[in-house]
Design an enzyme around this catalytic site. Structure first.
Site, PDB file in Angstrom:
ATOM      1  N   ALA A  36       0.714  -1.288   0.026  1.00 19.63           N
ATOM      2  CA  ALA A  36      -0.002   0.148  -0.188  1.00 19.63           C
ATOM      3  C   ALA A  36       0.795   1.210   0.048  1.00 19.63           C
ATOM      4  O   ALA A  36       0.610   2.185  -0.605  1.00 19.63           O
ATOM      5  CB  ALA A  36      -0.887   0.146   1.260  1.00 19.63           C
ATOM      6  N   SER A  56      -7.456   0.280   7.696  1.00 20.20           N
ATOM      7  CA  SER A  56      -6.741  -0.969   8.016  1.00 20.20           C
ATOM      8  C   SER A  56      -7.470  -1.329   9.186  1.00 20.20           C
ATOM      9  O   SER A  56      -7.985  -0.648  10.109  1.00 20.20           O
ATOM     10  CB  SER A  56      -5.352  -0.602   7.937  1.00 20.20           C
ATOM     11  OG  SER A  56      -4.751  -1.901   7.732  1.00 20.20           O
ATOM     12  N   ARG A  57      -7.250  -2.754   9.573  1.00 19.20           N
ATOM     13  CA  ARG A  57      -7.696  -3.442  10.742  1.00 19.20           C
ATOM     14  C   ARG A  57      -7.189  -2.578  12.105  1.00 19.20           C
ATOM     15  O   ARG A  57      -8.113  -2.258  13.112  1.00 19.20           O
ATOM     16  CB  ARG A  57      -7.444  -4.592  11.067  1.00 19.20           C
ATOM     17  CG  ARG A  57      -7.979  -5.603  10.096  1.00 19.20           C
ATOM     18  CD  ARG A  57      -7.521  -7.083  10.268  1.00 19.20           C
ATOM     19  NE  ARG A  57      -6.123  -7.354  10.003  1.00 19.20           N
ATOM     20  CZ  ARG A  57      -5.649  -8.365   9.783  1.00 19.20           C
ATOM     21  NH1 ARG A  57      -6.402  -9.270   9.962  1.00 19.20           N
ATOM     22  NH2 ARG A  57      -4.294  -8.458   9.810  1.00 19.20           N
ATOM     23  N   HIS A  97      -8.812 -10.904  -0.241  1.00 17.66           N
ATOM     24  CA  HIS A  97      -9.156 -10.279  -1.312  1.00 17.66           C
ATOM     25  C   HIS A  97     -10.512 -10.719  -1.889  1.00 17.66           C
ATOM     26  O   HIS A  97     -11.151  -9.693  -2.058  1.00 17.66           O
ATOM     27  CB  HIS A  97      -8.366 -10.587  -2.555  1.00 17.66           C
ATOM     28  CG  HIS A  97      -7.104 -10.125  -2.237  1.00 17.66           C
ATOM     29  ND1 HIS A  97      -5.951 -10.491  -3.088  1.00 17.66           N
ATOM     30  CD2 HIS A  97      -6.357  -9.490  -1.429  1.00 17.66           C
ATOM     31  CE1 HIS A  97      -4.712  -9.767  -2.866  1.00 17.66           C
ATOM     32  NE2 HIS A  97      -4.977  -9.245  -1.749  1.00 17.66           N
ATOM     33  N   LYS A 115      -2.205  -8.754  -6.650  1.00 20.48           N
ATOM     34  CA  LYS A 115      -1.946 -10.071  -6.972  1.00 20.48           C
ATOM     35  C   LYS A 115      -1.805 -11.206  -5.687  1.00 20.48           C
ATOM     36  O   LYS A 115      -1.288 -10.405  -4.752  1.00 20.48           O
ATOM     37  CB  LYS A 115      -0.979 -10.335  -7.753  1.00 20.48           C
ATOM     38  CG  LYS A 115       0.486  -9.637  -7.547  1.00 20.48           C
ATOM     39  CD  LYS A 115       0.965  -9.811  -6.346  1.00 20.48           C
ATOM     40  CE  LYS A 115       1.753 -11.040  -6.038  1.00 20.48           C
ATOM     41  NZ  LYS A 115       2.688 -11.155  -4.989  1.00 20.48           N
ATOM     42  N   ASP A 195       2.547 -16.155  -3.864  1.00 20.34           N
ATOM     43  CA  ASP A 195       3.168 -14.736  -3.760  1.00 20.34           C
ATOM     44  C   ASP A 195       4.110 -14.450  -4.927  1.00 20.34           C
ATOM     45  O   ASP A 195       4.182 -13.307  -5.113  1.00 20.34           O
ATOM     46  CB  ASP A 195       3.906 -14.912  -2.343  1.00 20.34           C
ATOM     47  CG  ASP A 195       3.150 -14.563  -1.133  1.00 20.34           C
ATOM     48  OD1 ASP A 195       1.825 -13.939  -1.402  1.00 20.34           O
ATOM     49  OD2 ASP A 195       3.599 -14.418  -0.158  1.00 20.34           O
TER      50      ASP A 195
HETATM   51  N1  LIG Z   1       2.601  -5.989  -6.842  1.00 21.89           N
HETATM   52  C1  LIG Z   1       3.552  -6.291  -5.966  1.00 21.89           C
HETATM   53  O1  LIG Z   1       4.619  -5.650  -6.339  1.00 21.89           O
HETATM   54  C2  LIG Z   1       3.618  -6.812  -4.499  1.00 21.89           C
HETATM   55  C3  LIG Z   1       4.225  -6.855  -3.793  1.00 21.89           C
HETATM   56  C4  LIG Z   1       4.358  -7.339  -2.300  1.00 21.89           C
HETATM   57  C5  LIG Z   1       3.153  -8.006  -2.124  1.00 21.89           C
HETATM   58  N2  LIG Z   1       1.906  -7.860  -3.011  1.00 21.89           N
HETATM   59  C6  LIG Z   1       0.569  -8.395  -2.672  1.00 21.89           C
HETATM   60  O2  LIG Z   1       0.037  -7.507  -1.924  1.00 21.89           O
HETATM   61  C7  LIG Z   1      -0.616  -7.701  -0.652  1.00 21.89           C
HETATM   62  C8  LIG Z   1      -0.311  -7.325   0.776  1.00 21.89           C
HETATM   63  O3  LIG Z   1       1.123  -7.608   0.784  1.00 21.89           O
HETATM   64  P1  LIG Z   1       2.076  -6.520   2.004  1.00 21.89           P
HETATM   65  O4  LIG Z   1       3.449  -7.153   1.367  1.00 21.89           O
HETATM   66  O5  LIG Z   1       1.644  -5.151   1.583  1.00 21.89           O
HETATM   67  O6  LIG Z   1       1.668  -7.336   3.246  1.00 21.89           O
HETATM   68  P2  LIG Z   1       1.594  -6.651   4.672  1.00 21.89           P
HETATM   69  O7  LIG Z   1       2.732  -5.821   4.565  1.00 21.89           O
HETATM   70  O8  LIG Z   1       1.527  -7.610   5.710  1.00 21.89           O
HETATM   71  O9  LIG Z   1       0.460  -5.860   4.709  1.00 21.89           O
HETATM   72  C9  LIG Z   1      -0.977  -6.158   4.795  1.00 21.89           C
HETATM   73  C10 LIG Z   1      -1.831  -5.050   5.082  1.00 21.89           C
HETATM   74  O10 LIG Z   1      -3.168  -5.603   5.092  1.00 21.89           O
HETATM   75  C11 LIG Z   1      -3.776  -5.581   6.432  1.00 21.89           C
HETATM   76  N3  LIG Z   1      -4.584  -6.951   6.332  1.00 21.89           N
HETATM   77  C12 LIG Z   1      -4.188  -8.115   6.236  1.00 21.89           C
HETATM   78  N4  LIG Z   1      -5.122  -9.097   6.432  1.00 21.89           N
HETATM   79  C13 LIG Z   1      -6.313  -8.324   6.487  1.00 21.89           C
HETATM   80  C14 LIG Z   1      -7.836  -8.454   6.758  1.00 21.89           C
HETATM   81  N5  LIG Z   1      -8.423  -9.717   6.559  1.00 21.89           N
HETATM   82  N6  LIG Z   1      -8.597  -7.413   6.706  1.00 21.89           N
HETATM   83  C15 LIG Z   1      -8.035  -6.249   6.841  1.00 21.89           C
HETATM   84  N7  LIG Z   1      -6.855  -5.714   6.770  1.00 21.89           N
HETATM   85  C16 LIG Z   1      -5.897  -6.970   6.642  1.00 21.89           C
HETATM   86  C17 LIG Z   1      -2.631  -5.593   7.213  1.00 21.89           C
HETATM   87  O11 LIG Z   1      -3.358  -5.018   8.618  1.00 21.89           O
HETATM   88  P3  LIG Z   1      -2.697  -5.475  10.097  1.00 21.89           P
HETATM   89  O12 LIG Z   1      -1.283  -4.653  10.294  1.00 21.89           O
HETATM   90  O13 LIG Z   1      -3.833  -5.276  10.989  1.00 21.89           O
HETATM   91  O14 LIG Z   1      -2.207  -6.999   9.864  1.00 21.89           O
HETATM   92  C18 LIG Z   1      -1.665  -4.794   6.449  1.00 21.89           C
HETATM   93  O15 LIG Z   1      -2.042  -3.513   6.816  1.00 21.89           O
HETATM   94  C19 LIG Z   1      -0.517  -9.489  -0.968  1.00 21.89           C
HETATM   95  O16 LIG Z   1      -1.627 -10.146  -1.644  1.00 21.89           O
HETATM   96  C20 LIG Z   1       0.809  -9.593  -1.736  1.00 21.89           C
HETATM   97  O17 LIG Z   1       0.675 -10.655  -2.654  1.00 21.89           O
HETATM   98  C21 LIG Z   1       2.178  -7.392  -4.158  1.00 21.89           C
END
Ligand SMILES: NC(=O)c1ccc[n+]([C@@H]2O[C@H](COP(=O)([O-])OP(=O)(O)OC[C@H]3O[C@@H](n4cnc5c(N)ncnc54)[C@H](OP(=O)(O)O)[C@@H]3O)[C@@H](O)[C@H]2O)c1
Length: 343
Positions: A36, A56-57, A97, A115, A195
């Site tokens: 994000a 966010s949560r 998602h 993704k 992932d």
């Molecule tokens: N496009 C790209 O380049 C790329 C790169 C990395 C990841 N991604 C994808 O992006 C997504 C997030 O990855 P990330 O690395 O950003 O993870 P992250 O740093 O762990 O962040 C996830 C966020 O989502 C929140 N969250 C998780 N589960 C939730 C739920 N059930 N309800 C509400 N909020 C929730 C978390 O909140 P809390 O703090 O409360 O846990 C945190 O704010 C994944 O699907 C990953 O595959 C994409």
């Protein structure tokens, strides 16, 4: 391929955008973690788009995110849906998602979803049904095809072809991911295939078409998710050789083979900036096209254009491609005996 907006069977321009200010797209974000942040940084490079609201949560990181990037930190997901945004970017972990996407589409929002769009094809079908029912745009945030290098490569091969691509070879394995990373989480449907592998699946279906047969070797790790997988697949127009992992280290390049030569998209190919085309007649063409804004800005700009054009699906990242990609991970997980909760 990126100038093909008009080729898409579209929808009508959404009513709430056609009247007042059709240019500025108001974005909301659910989940304020690592990706994000990158999205919000990229948004600053997208014309006529603004971060309006987020949720966010945990309230504290959400408030800190809003203080850093702007927008209002909402008190609940429902409040975010009702905050006057046009589009929602889903940046939570992949197990959530499906529910956020369906709720947002049913609330009349356009959805750009990180993704993997969902954790399996059945979930994705539900999301796409909701998108069609609500007549709203849905796109998986699969970044590589929007990067300037990838577009330049497509354009170059159209002008000076090497022939039909018949083999795609790509892989990425990252052994330096910390053990508490969600990639290792069974509960959140982590694992190398969902992932990391999903990028390779994209490359394969983008050049070779739908998968017809997927053969998989691999292994599960101590947390129950897949930590290495190697796939050989037959597609409509050729064969792909892909790998993804969390226990070996090799952040690879990608290779596209045709009768008239081959292309190497250099590492890290999923954030593409450099490619080499080697023609069978000995010519070598180097493409060096850096990206700016962190890279997510290109898919976001494309998504905003689609909203303005009243389109319900991206010609670059259509629903069918997302379904083909997730079908490959379904097949690979089935071969490894990996099922997540509720499957
Ligand atoms: N496009 C790209 O380049 C790329 C790169 C990395 C990841 N991604 C994808 O992006 C997504 C997030 O990855 P990330 O690395 O950003 O993870 P992250 O740093 O762990 O962040 C996830 C966020 O989502 C929140 N969250 C998780 N589960 C939730 C739920 N059930 N309800 C509400 N909020 C929730 C978390 O909140 P809390 O703090 O409360 O846990 C945190 O704010 C994944 O699907 C990953 O595959 C994409």
């Amino acid at each position: 391929m990126n100038n093909a907006l008009e080729a898409v069977p579209g929808g009508d321009a959404p009513e709430h955008l056609s009247s007042v200010n059709p240019t500025v797209i108001r974005w909301g974000i659910v989940g304020t973690g690592r990706i994000a942040r990158r999205f919000a940084q990229g948004l600053a490079h997208v014309e006529a788009a603004q971060l309006t609201a987020l949720w966010s949560r945990r309230a504290e990181p959400a408030a800190a995110f809003a203080a850093e990037f702007g927008g209002t930190a909402c008190a609940s997901f429902d409040a975010l849906l009702a905050s006057g945004i046009d589009a929602l970017y889903i940046a939570t972990l992949q197990d959530s998602h499906v529910d956020y996407a369906i709720a947002a589409l049913e609330a009349g929002l356009h959805v750009l979803c990180e993704k993997p769009a969902t954790i399996n094809a059945a979930q994705l079908e539900r999301v796409l049904t909701a998108a069609r029912g609500a007549r709203r745009l849905f796109m998986e945030a699969m970044k590589p095809p929007f990067y300037p290098l990838y577009r330049a490569l497509r354009a170059h091969l159209a002008d000076d072809p090497i022939g039909e691509i018949g083999l795609v070879r790509a892989g990425c394995s990252a052994a330096n991911v910390p053990p508490d990373h969600p990639s290792f989480s069974f509960e959140h449907a982590g694992g190398a295939l969902l992932d990391i592998g999903i990028y390779e699946m994209f490359l394969a279906v983008d050049w070779l078409g739908a998968p017809l047969e997927v053969q998989t070797l691999g292994r599960l790790g101590p947390t129950g998710v897949d930590i290495f997988a190697s796939l050989n697949s037959q597609h409509e127009r050729g064969i792909s050789q892909l790998f993804c992992g969390l226990d070996l280290h090799g952040k690879g390049d990608a290779l596209l083979l045709a009768a008239g030569g081959h292309v190497t998209i250099h590492e890290n190919w999923w954030n593409p900036a450099r490619a080499t085309i080697r023609y069978a007649d000995g010519r070598v063409v180097e493409l060096d096209v850096p990206f700016e804004g962190g890279g997510l800005n290109y898919e976001t700009a494309h998504f905003c254009e689609l909203i303005r054009a009243g389109q319900l699906e991206s010609p670059v990242m259509p629903h069918a491609k997302s379904l083909q990609m997730i079908a490959m991970t379904d097949a690979a997980r089935s071969a490894l005996g990996l099922r997540f909760a509720g499957e």
